[in-house]
Write a protein that holds these residues in place. Structure first.
Motif, PDB file in Angstrom:
ATOM      1  N   GLN A   1      45.270  53.460  40.621  1.00 22.73           N
ATOM      2  CA  GLN A   1      46.463  53.101  39.857  1.00 22.73           C
ATOM      3  C   GLN A   1      46.074  52.253  38.636  1.00 22.73           C
ATOM      4  N   PRO A   2      46.959  52.226  37.604  1.00 20.96           N
ATOM      5  CA  PRO A   2      46.691  51.366  36.438  1.00 20.96           C
ATOM      6  C   PRO A   2      46.670  49.894  36.861  1.00 20.96           C
ATOM      7  N   ALA A   3      45.705  49.171  36.349  1.00 19.11           N
ATOM      8  CA  ALA A   3      45.564  47.760  36.732  1.00 19.11           C
ATOM      9  C   ALA A   3      45.262  46.909  35.507  1.00 19.11           C
ATOM     10  N   PHE A   4      45.531  45.628  35.647  1.00 12.86           N
ATOM     11  CA  PHE A   4      45.225  44.640  34.604  1.00 12.86           C
ATOM     12  C   PHE A   4      44.118  43.734  35.165  1.00 12.86           C
ATOM     13  N   GLU A   5      43.003  43.682  34.472  1.00 15.38           N
ATOM     14  CA  GLU A   5      41.839  42.989  35.017  1.00 15.38           C
ATOM     15  C   GLU A   5      41.255  41.992  34.015  1.00 15.38           C
TER      16      GLU A   5
END
Length: 287
Positions: free
Chosen positions: A36-40
């Motif tokens: 899934q799209p993630a913010f890292e």
């Protein structure tokens, strides 16, 4: 001269700490809900425990704890921390589920978080741009705060070390004062002992003159003490003088050793001051 060297070291160190910017990468990452799209963000020095505690506070600030009927909390489920039904108005008007993964690698903490709403996961092209930007800003600000917190703790530790070194120096100076006071007292004692020994030697001489000349007028001055007793007294006095001189030499060696220790401690303090300033610079450049 020392101050000039100190500031020269600071100027030399400053370029090594260029502005340290926390950046958010948005891309697909594996999660309990699949890829899934993630913010890292990658945050140096931070620990998992610190990150999760701050993330809880970021998602649900303490000022809202008494307002909310039910406080959302991060719960550990396998290798993820999950918070359900959390309202982040800057991102969405609808409650979100937040999935978070934390890994440590090469001195950095990689903080990866997923925001799931009624329309799917934020970060994809299908979700509103404003929501993606708001989520990215939230994670970035969190990363900056986390890094500042970690470096702030580092600074506190370095400042405490400096205080400890300065306390050690103060103790060394106090000991030096004690040694010098002892030397002064012992030298005064030696002076008194020498005077006493000279007096005893004169009394022995007078006794010998009386014995040699049979001078009746000297009888009263020496009658109470025999020559043997006087010589025994003189021997004790000279022994005390030697002992006191040894104490003086021992204290003088301790003073010299103490002065060397003070010099080493001052150098250590100067290095630690540079270290403190170095961390302050690092803290000021976290953006």
């Amino acid at each position: 001269m020392k101050k000039l060297l100190f500031f020269a070291m600071l100027l030399w160190l400053a370029p090594a700490y260029a502005q340290d910017t926390i950046r958010v990468i948005t891309q697909e990452r594996p999660s309990s809900k699949g890829l899934q799209p993630a913010f890292e963000v990658a945050v140096p020095q931070a620990t998992t425990k610190e990150a999760i505690a701050l993330w809880q506070e970021t998602l649900v600030p303490k000022k809202f704890l008494n307002v909310l009927k039910k406080t959302p909390k991060l719960k550990k489920e396998k290798d993820e921390w999950i918070m359900r039904e959390v309202v982040l108005k800057e991102i969405s008007s609808q409650p979100l589920t937040v999935y978070t993964r934390v890994t440590n690698f090469t001195g950095k903490l990689y903080f990866t978080t997923f925001f799931s709403g009624e329309n799917g996961f934020l970060g994809s092209a299908a979700t509103p741009l404003y929501a993606n930007e708001a989520a990215s800003a939230l994670v970035r600000n969190f990363g900056v705060d986390l890094y500042r917190q970690a470096v702030g703790k580092e600074l506190k530790a370095e400042e405490n070390k400096l205080k400890s070194l300065e306390k050690d120096l103060k103790s060394l100076k106090k000991k030096r004062g004690s040694y010098e006071s002892k030397i002064k007292d012992k030298k005064a004692e030696i002076s008194d002992l020498n005077a006493g020994a000279r007096e005893t030697e004169m009394r022995i001489d007078r006794r010998q003159n009386y014995n040699d000349q049979g001078n009746p007028s000297a009888v009263e001055a020496v009658r109470s003490t025999t020559t043997g007793e006087l010589q025994k007294q003189l021997k004790t006095e000279k022994k005390d003088i030697k002992k006191a001189n040894r104490s003086v030499r021992s204290a003088e060696r301790k003073v010299n050793k103490n002065l060397k220790a003070q010099s080493d401690k001052l150098n250590e303090i100067d290095r630690q001051k540079v270290r403190v300033e170095e961390v302050k610079v690092k803290l000021s450049r976290i953006k």
